[in-house]
Design an enzyme around this catalytic site. Structure first.
Site, short mmCIF file in Angstrom:
data_model
loop_
_atom_site.label_atom_id
_atom_site.label_comp_id
_atom_site.label_asym_id
_atom_site.label_seq_id
_atom_site.Cartn_x
_atom_site.Cartn_y
_atom_site.Cartn_z
N SER A 135 28.75 47.11 35.70
CA SER A 135 29.93 47.88 35.33
C SER A 135 29.73 48.33 33.88
O SER A 135 29.58 47.50 32.99
CB SER A 135 31.16 46.99 35.45
OG SER A 135 32.29 47.65 34.95
N LYS A 161 28.24 51.29 38.15
CA LYS A 161 29.67 51.66 38.13
C LYS A 161 30.00 52.12 36.73
O LYS A 161 29.64 51.46 35.75
CB LYS A 161 30.50 50.44 38.53
CG LYS A 161 31.94 50.43 38.06
CD LYS A 161 32.71 49.33 38.78
CE LYS A 161 33.69 48.63 37.87
NZ LYS A 161 34.37 47.51 38.54
N LYS A 163 33.08 53.29 34.10
CA LYS A 163 34.52 53.29 33.88
C LYS A 163 34.92 54.72 33.51
O LYS A 163 34.18 55.40 32.76
CB LYS A 163 34.87 52.34 32.74
CG LYS A 163 34.60 50.87 33.06
CD LYS A 163 35.65 50.33 34.00
CE LYS A 163 35.56 48.83 34.13
NZ LYS A 163 36.58 48.31 35.06
N ASP A 188 35.26 53.60 38.26
CA ASP A 188 36.43 52.70 38.25
C ASP A 188 37.46 53.23 37.25
O ASP A 188 37.18 53.34 36.06
CB ASP A 188 36.00 51.28 37.85
CG ASP A 188 37.14 50.27 37.97
OD1 ASP A 188 38.27 50.66 38.32
OD2 ASP A 188 36.88 49.07 37.71
N GLU A 213 37.27 53.47 42.37
CA GLU A 213 37.99 52.19 42.36
C GLU A 213 39.35 52.35 41.69
O GLU A 213 39.44 52.91 40.59
CB GLU A 213 37.12 51.17 41.62
CG GLU A 213 37.60 49.73 41.71
CD GLU A 213 36.65 48.77 40.97
OE1 GLU A 213 35.49 49.13 40.69
OE2 GLU A 213 37.10 47.66 40.66
N ASP A 238 41.31 47.42 43.85
CA ASP A 238 41.04 46.25 43.01
C ASP A 238 42.40 45.65 42.62
O ASP A 238 42.94 44.79 43.32
CB ASP A 238 40.20 46.69 41.79
CG ASP A 238 39.98 45.59 40.75
OD1 ASP A 238 40.56 44.51 40.88
OD2 ASP A 238 39.23 45.82 39.76
N LYS A 262 38.22 39.79 43.74
CA LYS A 262 38.03 38.98 42.54
C LYS A 262 38.73 37.66 42.79
O LYS A 262 39.91 37.65 43.15
CB LYS A 262 38.64 39.67 41.31
CG LYS A 262 37.86 40.91 40.87
CD LYS A 262 38.45 41.52 39.63
CE LYS A 262 37.67 42.77 39.25
NZ LYS A 262 38.37 43.56 38.22
N GLY A 290 34.12 41.59 38.83
CA GLY A 290 33.93 40.68 37.70
C GLY A 290 35.04 40.84 36.67
O GLY A 290 35.74 41.86 36.66
#
Ligand code: OSB
Ligand code: MG
Length: 381
Positions: A135, A161, A163, A188, A213, A238, A262, A290
């Site tokens: 990430s 991934k 952000k 995400d 996400e 998520d 998670k 995570g």
């Protein structure tokens, strides 16, 4: 097992580099670790709450208070048959999934040690190694982001991934796709968009993302169903999935095609396993998310990721991506194939570095069978 005592402590760990998401930038982690003591053995868990209530409503200081005021008194001195009995015991406490998960997961570690089996096996895990992605926090420019991706791919990670947030989205996706046309890529949003942004999000469809996400609100399922109808890109939820019921609602409403699990967000291994099983039965791929965990939380993530429903690369990566020195031995490492080997020794499968943890401890409190609580001030830690 009889629960003789619980210990909670706060340790401070500096991130190697700042981590930027749509809800803020982080430099130093305040990690809460929990020990469960039973018949001479100790199991470890991690409260994965953030420093502030920006990802979900939990955060470090309130988690400490809830642990101290409610969780510890409800658990210490009790006898339970198995760790999966803990959620029912703690069910009067609404929310605080991350706080509860740390205790439950510590009991799973204890149980695995008692049975002399690796935690992954005790949970029903079938994989010897788990597929890993990374990430990447928001970067200043597309060029910086591409440089970071290049390094992760060289280390072997299987998917990237990135952000995103409004103003730092399409342009970055375009830049990454231009340089890396074939990689497994996803974005995400951490709840940074509204349904009215559907036209912008629809543009992401041209860039072959594995998924987007949590684009919409952290507590919203229904609007994700409306958005998913408009997008070709699969939505992965998520933030808004806290338990099996939420997962069922999301899948039945077609609010997502993929789920991220998670451990902290769903309250521990028991609920995580139920969600994983439900998704597997309903052909919904899941992967392990995570929370910038220390080695303790990381070890629990690895054990969970060995379950058969975890069919996509997760966000569990090597210790050294985040920490100069982790709190477990050996540190979590990645193979050249972009996998992490699931430990084969009993319990969480990594040695806990007690001395290092003591050095990093800012505060610590133990709750033992007889005394309601014993405070250990920082100077004595
Ligand atoms: O949304 O997955 C998230 C970190 C903190 C809070 C939320 C998230 C994240 C990450 C980091 O993406 C994943 C990791 O631990 O490597
Ligand atoms: Mg996320």
């Amino acid at each position: 097992m009889h629960i003789d005592g619980l210990t909670i402590r706060e340790i401070h760990l500096c991130l190697k580099a700042p981590f930027e998401t749509s809800f803020g930038t982080l430099l130093e982690r305040r990690v809460l670790l929990v020990e469960a003591h039973s018949e001479g053995m100790t199991g470890w868990g991690e409260i994965t709450a953030g420093e502030g209530p920006f990802y979900n409503p939990e955060s470090v200081d309130p988690a400490w208070v809830i642990f101290h005021e409610f969780v510890a008194p409800m658990v210490v001195g009790k006898t339970i048959d198995r760790p999966s009995d803990l959620p029912a015991m703690l069910s009067p406490l609404r929310g605080y999934e991350m706080t509860k998960a740390a205790v439950e997961n510590a009991l799973w570690d204890l149980q695995a040690q008692r049975n002399n089996v690796p935690l992954a096996k005790l949970l029903g895990g079938t994989l010897d190694e788990i597929a890993c992605g990374v990430s990447l926090g928001i970067r200043g420019t597309g060029k910086e982001l591409c440089a970071a991706i290049e390094k992760e791919l060289a280390d072997g990670y299987q998917r990237i991934k990135i952000k995103i947030k409004p103003g730092k989205d399409l342009e970055f996706i375009v830049a990454v796709r231009r340089q890396f046309p074939k990689i497994k890529l996803m974005a995400d949003a951490n709840s940074a968009y509204r349904l009215e942004d559907a036209d912008l999000l629809k543009k992401f469809d041209d860039y072959d993302l594995m998924m987007i996400e949590q684009p919409l609100d952290w507590d919203e399922i229904y609007q994700h169903a409306k958005l998913q109808k408009l997008l070709a890109t699969p939505i992965c939820l998520d933030e808004c999935i806290h338990n099996l019921r939420h997962a069922q609602a999301a899948v039945e409403l077609k609010a997502c095609r993929i789920l991220n699990i998670k451990l902290g967000r769903v309250g521990g291994h028991t609920e995580a396993r139920l969600i994983q099983d439900y998704c597997r039965t309903n052909s919904i791929p899941v992967w392990c998310g995570g929370m910038l965990e220390s080695g303790i939380g990381r070890a629990h993530n690895i054990a969970m990721s060995a379950l058969p429903g975890f069919v996509l690369p997760g966000d569990v990566s090597a210790s050294r991506r985040y920490w100069d020195e982790d709190v477990i031995e050996p540190e979590v490492e990645i193979t050249a194939r972009g996998t992490i080997k699931v430990p084969t020794t009993p319990g969480i499968g990594y040695r806990v570095r007690h001395k290092r943890i003591d050095q990093l401890t800012a505060r610590k409190q133990s709750f033992l069978r007889k005394d309601r609580s014993v405070t250990v001030p920082e100077s004595a830690a």
